[in-house]
Structures are given as structure tokens and as C-alpha cells.
Design a protein around this motif. Structure first.
Motif, PDB file in Angstrom:
ATOM      1  N   VAL A  45       0.836  -1.204   0.000  1.00  0.00           N
ATOM      2  CA  VAL A  45       0.000   0.000   0.000  1.00  0.00           C
ATOM      3  C   VAL A  45       0.869   1.251   0.000  1.00  0.00           C
ATOM      4  CG1 VAL A  45      -1.612   1.367   1.401  1.00  0.00           C
ATOM      5  CG2 VAL A  45      -2.027  -1.071   1.031  1.00  0.00           C
ATOM      6  N   ALA A  92       0.590   3.807  -3.168  1.00  0.00           N
ATOM      7  CA  ALA A  92      -0.636   4.493  -2.730  1.00  0.00           C
ATOM      8  C   ALA A  92      -1.247   5.367  -3.816  1.00  0.00           C
ATOM      9  CB  ALA A  92      -0.362   5.314  -1.471  1.00  0.00           C
ATOM     10  N   HIS A 141      -8.220   3.135   3.439  1.00  0.00           N
ATOM     11  CA  HIS A 141      -7.124   2.204   3.719  1.00  0.00           C
ATOM     12  C   HIS A 141      -7.528   0.771   3.406  1.00  0.00           C
ATOM     13  CE1 HIS A 141      -5.014   5.532   5.292  1.00  0.00           C
ATOM     14  NE2 HIS A 141      -5.543   5.531   6.493  1.00  0.00           N
ATOM     15  N   ARG A 197      -7.485   0.367  -0.402  1.00  0.00           N
ATOM     16  CA  ARG A 197      -6.100   0.271  -0.876  1.00  0.00           C
ATOM     17  C   ARG A 197      -5.519  -1.109  -0.577  1.00  0.00           C
ATOM     18  NH1 ARG A 197      -3.391   5.678   1.707  1.00  0.00           N
ATOM     19  NH2 ARG A 197      -3.852   7.171   0.048  1.00  0.00           N
ATOM     20  N   MET A 198      -5.717  -1.549   0.654  1.00  0.00           N
ATOM     21  CA  MET A 198      -5.150  -2.825   1.075  1.00  0.00           C
ATOM     22  C   MET A 198      -5.724  -3.989   0.270  1.00  0.00           C
ATOM     23  SD  MET A 198      -5.007  -4.445   4.895  1.00  0.00           S
ATOM     24  CE  MET A 198      -6.716  -4.974   4.923  1.00  0.00           C
ATOM     25  N   ALA A 221      -4.373  -3.864  -3.289  1.00  0.00           N
ATOM     26  CA  ALA A 221      -2.962  -4.273  -3.281  1.00  0.00           C
ATOM     27  C   ALA A 221      -2.837  -5.782  -3.124  1.00  0.00           C
ATOM     28  CB  ALA A 221      -2.219  -3.556  -2.159  1.00  0.00           C
TER      29      ALA A 221
END
Length: 141
Positions: free
Chosen positions: A55, A59, A84, A87-88, A91
Motif C-alpha cells: 500500500v 498508494a 485504507h 487500498r489494502m 494491493a
């Protein structure tokens, strides 16, 4: 070895600490695992650390993916935990080889715990759109 869900929760907490606290990645990992547990420091969870680094290192690109699929909601306007978590999850889908449906289900469960039930529909919509885009990219290759 912690469960994958616990690892994802740890990664989410470290991602939050990294972005909000502004500490470097190594410091975040040291602080997080050095302070956990009633018996003192815990071994570093490498899966959680990989998610944190994936991440942090990508980002801006992850935010661009989120922006394309979030129907006029820029990542900057989203609740931090939701951003978050998105994103996680993206990813992980891109870098870990975990089946996308598993990642999405896990993100929804973690979202319920950390962001509330109302986040579920939004997370599901964005992540499913990302899953479709990524599967189309793989099929076109």
C-alpha cells in the motif's frame, strides 16, 4: 502464525498508523509488533508487513484505481479506514495472488468491524468493479 484475517487487521492498523502518524514503514512495523501482547513483543507478521509495504509503495496508483470505480467519491473524501481498506484489498488482489472474491469477502468483514455495517455496500461496489477490471486485464493479456 496468525490467521489471514488477523494479519489483514494488523496491516490495516499499520497502514492507518503510517499515513496518520507519518512514521517510516520500518518504524511502524517495529512499533506495532514491538508493543503487542501481554508478554511483550510479538514476532513480525510478514503477510501484514507485505500488505503495508504494498500500500505504501503504490498508494498514488491505488488511489487512481479507487477514483475510477468510486462514483465521484475521491479517496480524499472517504473515511480513512474505508480508503485504507480499499487500498489494502486492491494491493492484495494485485500482489499476493489471493482469489479476488476471498479478498473482497475479507474486506467486507473487516469493514463491518472497523468502519461499521454502512460501509459494506460501498466497499463491495468499488472492490467488485476493481475485480472486474483486473479480470478483464488478465483475460486480454
Amino acid at each position: 502464525m496468525p490467521s489471514r484475517r488477523r494479519s489483514r487487521e494488523s496491516a490495516l492498523q499499520m497502514i492507518y498508523q503510517w499515513e496518520v502518524g507519518g512514521a517510516g514503514l520500518d518504524q511502524v512495523v517495529d512499533d506495532y509488533f514491538g508493543g503487542l501482547g501481554a508478554t511483550g513483543p510479538q514476532p513480525v507478521d510478514r503477510f501484514a508487513e507485505r500488505l503495508l509495504r504494498a500500500v505504501a509503495e503504490d498508494a498514488a496508483h491505488l488511489d487512481a484505481i479507487i477514483r475510477r470505480h468510486s462514483n465521484r467519491w475521491s479517496p480524499e473524501r472517504m473515511a480513512l479506514i474505508v480508503r485504507h481498506l480499499l487500498r489494502m484489498a486492491i494491493a492484495e488482489i494485485r500482489s499476493e495472488g489471493t482469489p479476488p472474491r476471498v479478498v473482497i469477502d475479507e474486506a467486507l468483514e473487516i469493514g463491518k468491524r472497523f468502519a461499521g455495517d454502512e460501509s459494506t455496500a460501498f466497499l463491495n461496489g468499488v472492490l467488485d468493479a476493481v475485480r472486474r477490471e483486473l479480470s478483464e486485464t488478465v483475460e486480454a493479456s
